[in-house]
Design a protein around this motif. Structure first.
Motif, mmCIF file in Angstrom:
data_model
loop_
_atom_site.group_PDB
_atom_site.id
_atom_site.type_symbol
_atom_site.label_atom_id
_atom_site.label_comp_id
_atom_site.label_asym_id
_atom_site.label_seq_id
_atom_site.Cartn_x
_atom_site.Cartn_y
_atom_site.Cartn_z
ATOM 1 N N GLU A 1 0.828 -1.209 0.000
ATOM 2 C CA GLU A 1 0.000 0.000 0.000
ATOM 3 C C GLU A 1 0.862 1.258 0.000
ATOM 4 N N ALA A 2 1.943 1.246 0.748
ATOM 5 C CA ALA A 2 2.852 2.399 0.775
ATOM 6 C C ALA A 2 3.507 2.607 -0.588
ATOM 7 N N LEU B 1 1.728 7.039 -6.761
ATOM 8 C CA LEU B 1 0.707 8.048 -7.047
ATOM 9 C C LEU B 1 1.172 9.432 -6.619
ATOM 10 N N ASP B 2 1.854 9.516 -5.478
ATOM 11 C CA ASP B 2 2.394 10.801 -5.020
ATOM 12 C C ASP B 2 3.451 11.337 -5.984
ATOM 13 N N ASN C 1 0.973 4.235 -2.871
ATOM 14 C CA ASN C 1 0.828 5.652 -2.522
ATOM 15 C C ASN C 1 2.031 6.468 -2.985
#
Length: 68
Positions: A31-32, A38-39, A35
């Motif tokens: 999940e990190a 996407l970041d 993220n």
């Protein structure tokens, strides 16, 4: 055609690790990584936004893998 967004499939695998196998740390890492990608502004065509970089399915998967 390299246009499908792999994020939902990858998140499903993270959910399997978390809820079926009790592997919360591994699920958190996945999940990190998503993220972080996407970041960083990477997007597949279906979720493209202004100021982001469009990538295909393989490149998105590779970018996520690099961050795990």
């Amino acid at each position: 055609q390299d246009v499908v967004n792999p994020i939902a499939c990858i998140l499903s695998a993270a959910m399997m690790l978390r809820y079926s196998f009790g592997m919360a740390e591994e699920a958190d890492a996945i999940e990190a990584a998503i993220n972080a990608v996407l970041d960083a502004g990477l997007r597949t065509a279906d979720m493209m936004a202004e100021g982001c970089t469009k990538v295909g399915c393989a490149a998105m998967g590779d970018a996520i893998l690099e961050r795990i």
